[in-house]
Design an enzyme around this catalytic site. Structure first.
Site, mmCIF file in Angstrom:
data_model
loop_
_atom_site.group_PDB
_atom_site.id
_atom_site.type_symbol
_atom_site.label_atom_id
_atom_site.label_comp_id
_atom_site.label_asym_id
_atom_site.label_seq_id
_atom_site.Cartn_x
_atom_site.Cartn_y
_atom_site.Cartn_z
ATOM 1 N N GLU A 1 -17.953 78.648 -28.555
ATOM 2 C CA GLU A 1 -17.552 79.625 -29.414
ATOM 3 C C GLU A 1 -18.532 80.269 -30.361
ATOM 4 O O GLU A 1 -18.341 81.288 -31.334
ATOM 5 C CB GLU A 1 -16.553 79.051 -30.406
ATOM 6 C CG GLU A 1 -17.001 77.605 -31.196
ATOM 7 C CD GLU A 1 -15.914 76.845 -31.769
ATOM 8 O OE1 GLU A 1 -14.863 77.594 -32.099
ATOM 9 O OE2 GLU A 1 -15.936 75.786 -32.393
ATOM 10 N N HIS B 1 -6.881 80.803 -39.845
ATOM 11 C CA HIS B 1 -6.315 79.536 -39.621
ATOM 12 C C HIS B 1 -4.779 79.661 -40.006
ATOM 13 O O HIS B 1 -3.914 79.081 -39.408
ATOM 14 C CB HIS B 1 -6.982 78.413 -39.921
ATOM 15 C CG HIS B 1 -8.152 77.952 -38.825
ATOM 16 N ND1 HIS B 1 -9.596 78.509 -39.305
ATOM 17 C CD2 HIS B 1 -8.032 77.566 -37.811
ATOM 18 C CE1 HIS B 1 -10.279 78.395 -38.201
ATOM 19 N NE2 HIS B 1 -9.531 77.612 -37.390
ATOM 20 N N CYS C 1 -9.198 78.087 -25.098
ATOM 21 C CA CYS C 1 -8.108 77.302 -26.148
ATOM 22 C C CYS C 1 -8.033 78.285 -27.432
ATOM 23 O O CYS C 1 -7.298 77.863 -28.419
ATOM 24 C CB CYS C 1 -8.662 75.957 -26.721
ATOM 25 S SG CYS C 1 -10.231 75.874 -27.285
ATOM 26 N N ASP D 1 -13.598 82.257 -32.855
ATOM 27 C CA ASP D 1 -14.759 82.245 -33.144
ATOM 28 C C ASP D 1 -15.690 82.863 -32.376
ATOM 29 O O ASP D 1 -16.701 83.678 -33.203
ATOM 30 C CB ASP D 1 -15.401 80.603 -33.351
ATOM 31 C CG ASP D 1 -14.698 80.181 -34.685
ATOM 32 O OD1 ASP D 1 -14.581 80.750 -35.869
ATOM 33 O OD2 ASP D 1 -14.259 78.930 -34.793
HETATM 34 C C1 PEP Z 1 -11.531 79.222 -31.478
HETATM 35 O O1 PEP Z 1 -12.297 79.360 -32.418
HETATM 36 O O2 PEP Z 1 -10.867 80.060 -30.692
HETATM 37 C C2 PEP Z 1 -10.622 77.946 -31.735
HETATM 38 C C3 PEP Z 1 -9.994 77.299 -30.791
HETATM 39 O O3 PEP Z 1 -10.994 76.924 -32.699
HETATM 40 P P1 PEP Z 1 -10.482 77.362 -34.359
HETATM 41 O O4 PEP Z 1 -9.437 78.558 -33.967
HETATM 42 O O5 PEP Z 1 -9.660 76.082 -34.778
HETATM 43 O O6 PEP Z 1 -11.746 77.699 -35.062
HETATM 44 MG MG MG Z 2 -13.167 77.769 -33.566
#
Ligand code: PEP
Ligand code: MG
Length: 589
Positions: A449, A202, A520, A473
């Site tokens: 995910e 993140h 996403c 994920d």
């Molecule tokens: C993902 O896991 O691709 C996602 C968009 O969520 P995050 O990156 O916030 O876990």
């Molecule tokens: Mg995620």
């Protein structure tokens, strides 16, 4: 001496600047910039703290019992001597005056400089004096903390917007929590380097969202780079060059200008509709972390928000979590900024590398949960905190009275979670109705995910209006690779055939069921994957606003129909990169 450090390239571009080292010392201190006018009072704070510690140590020495070992008094002498050495408080005052660091930061930065000098000493006795230096510094820091009027800043959080310096600065740290990264959105830092982290940690994601060149997983970076070193961060190759010679510096300055021109050229695509060569319209949505980002999303040509990572509202605030009203205001603000375009709010995804309270990732990893990525995270956390979950759902629902809102549930893996979530939503709606609060109909979607959800996508589709594929994920859990761990970053492979087949199947099954589907995760914002995702039938991409233009360029150049004819060959290949390169054409950068 010039050195090169190799890490993972996570946010593109070139940054050149002086290193600001956030020390990973045991003493956790506040980091913020002061204004030029505050420099003298800040130096005075340092001197006062030093005087206070002098009194403390002298009293200790004076009160030593007569039979105390002689060494104790000698040790206090050493501490007093270190305390008054110009290299400590004197040099720290220079950091305050010249770099505008707050007193605590200046002192810990100077400790770091001196500690390295001690480490390099031949003489063992002198080398061991480092521990004394640390103790003395900790005393001064404690005295600073006791001073009234000390600026109440959360520990380890650099606030840089009021920095008055001239030279560009880049941040170097062992690790930066995603919550702290948020502070940099308004900061002066032109780039950053961390020792730990993976491409889709993140921390890296927030770096990309800021469009600031970054290298993570640089292992020894924060040990090898010294405070104030000139460094080049090459966010395209993952190389950090410390103390570069003039010719290299010139070369990188040239590249910086080229990239800037390229960026300006791409920016002209901002409001061009994203349509493939064969006339297929493609939805370009934005991922945001805070309500203010919505304006940037709109400005970048996004036609909606595909992922609002609401957990960032919960970070950096200790135990004081945002209540329903505060959340409602935040969601309403994002919804209103998007002027009628859809806003997809994901319920909190707390846990793993996004701890709730401010604690180091190290603590989280090793003390609080055996394996946080597999622990109480996302919807699991929300279902374990039903009152908090319902408050969030009510806040989101209330925001729906002000525009188009969609709710997205992270990390569903079990149908029982789906059932409990939908019950919580029903109850939240009932509570609002009973209280006479307005809300509109909202679509509810699931993040796909976890491989279990992707494999059983048909069952999940029955309960949701849409799905959004979280590739970050999905890759982590399919390949059993911690996305934040630089030691296995080389195995984190979005091109793995198993990953591609889960993504491909999810897209095609969602489309067959007549449900909306988007991606996403970071793959959506990487032009290297645009053609492949189009070939899979994806028509909705959600990414950092700054990625919209480059991905749109790839969409405008793609023939989706023609590419889809090659899909099965790519998905069946043992080496999908090679196959995609041959069949879809062009370099996959
Ligand atoms: C993902 O896991 O691709 C996602 C968009 O969520 P995050 O990156 O916030 O876990
Ligand atoms: Mg995620």
């Amino acid at each position: 001496m010039t050195i090169q450090i190799f890490g993972l390239a996570v946010a593109r571009g070139v940054a050149i600047g002086r290193a600001v080292l956030i020390a990973s010392s045991r003493v956790d201190v506040a980091h913020y910039f002061i204004s030029a006018e505050q420099a003298q009072p800040e130096v005075d704070r340092l001197l006062q703290a030093r005087d206070e510690v002098t009194r403390e140590l002298s009293t200790l020495q004076h009160d030593l019992p007569a039979d105390a070992p002689h060494e104790l008094s000698a040790l206090l002498d050493v501490h007093l001597m270190l305390l008054h050495d110009e290299n400590l408080v004197g040099a720290a005052s220079t950091w305050v005056r010249e770099r505008h660091y707050n007193a605590e930061w200046a002192l810990s930065a100077q400790l770091e400089v001196l500690a390295r000098q001690f480490d390099e000493m031949e003489d063992e006795y002198l080398r061991e004096r480092k521990a004394d230096l640390e103790q003395v510094t900790e005393r001064v820091l404690a005295a600073l903390a006791r001073q009234s009027g000390a600026r109440a800043t959360r520990t380890g959080t650099p606030i840089a917007q009021d920095f008055g310096g001239e030279e560009p600065l880049v941040l170097v740290a062992s690790d930066i929590a995603p919550a702290d990264m948020l502070q940099f959105k308004r900061s002066v830092f032109k780039g950053f380097v961390t020792d730990v982290g993976g491409r889709t940690s993140h921390t890296a994601i927030v770096a990309r969202s800021m469009d600031i060149p970054a290298v993570v997983g640089a292992r020894e970076g924060s040990r090898l780079i010294r405070q104030d070193d000139w460094i080049i961060i090459d966010g395209d190759t993952g190389v950090v060059i410390v103390d570069p010679p003039p010719i290299v510096l010139e070369e990188y300055r040239f590249r910086q200008r080229q990239l800037q021109l390229e960026r300006e050229r791409l920016d002209r695509l901002r409001h061009t509709p994203a349509v493939t060569l064969d006339g297929q319209p493609v939805e370009m949505l934005a991922n945001i972390e805070m309500p203010d980002d919505a304006a940037v999303a709109l400005e970048s040509g996004a036609v909606g928000v595909g992922l609002f990572r609401s957990e960032f509202l919960f970070m950096n605030r200790g135990h004081d979590l945002p209540g329903e009203d505060e959340q409602f205001e935040a969601y309403r603000s994002a919804v209103e900024s998007m002027k009628g375009l859809p806003v997809t709010i994901r319920t909190v995804d707390i846990g793993a590398d996004k701890p709730l309270e401010r604690m180091s990732l190290h603590e989280l990893r090793h003390e609080h949960s055996l394996n946080p990525a597999l622990g109480l995270r996302a919807i699991r956390w929300s279902l374990a905190e039903p009152a908090m979950f319902r408050a969030q759902l009510r806040a989101i629902l209330r925001a729906s009275a002000f525009g188009q809102v969609r709710i997205l549930i992270p990390m569903v893996a079990h149908l029982s979670e789906v059932r409990l979530t939908l019950e919580a939503l029903k109850r939240a709606k009932q509570q609002l109705s009973d209280a006479g609060r307005a809300f509109s109909e909202v679509q509810v979607g699931a993040m796909i995910e976890v491989p279990a959800a992707a494999v059983r996508i048909d069952s999940f589709l029955r309960h949701f209006d849409f799905v959004s594929i979280g590739t970050n994920d999905l890759i982590q859990y399919t390949l059993a690779i911690d996305r934040a761990d630089e030691h296995v970053a080389h195995l984190y492979d979005p091109w793995h055939p198993a990953v591609l087949s889960l993504i491909g199947a999810t897209i095609s099954k969602a489309r067959a069921a007549g449900k909306g589907v988007s991606v996403c995760g970071e793959m959506a914002g990487d032009p290297a994957f645009t053609r492949l995702l189009l070939a899979m039938g994806l028509r909705s991409f959600s990414m950092h606003p700054r990625q919209i233009a480059p991905v749109k360029q790839a969409v405008l150049r793609a023939d989706a129909q023609q590419m889809s004819e090659h899909l099965s060959s790519i998905l069946e290949a043992d080496d999908p990169v090679q196959s995609a390169q041959t069949l879809l054409g062009g370099p996959l950068h």
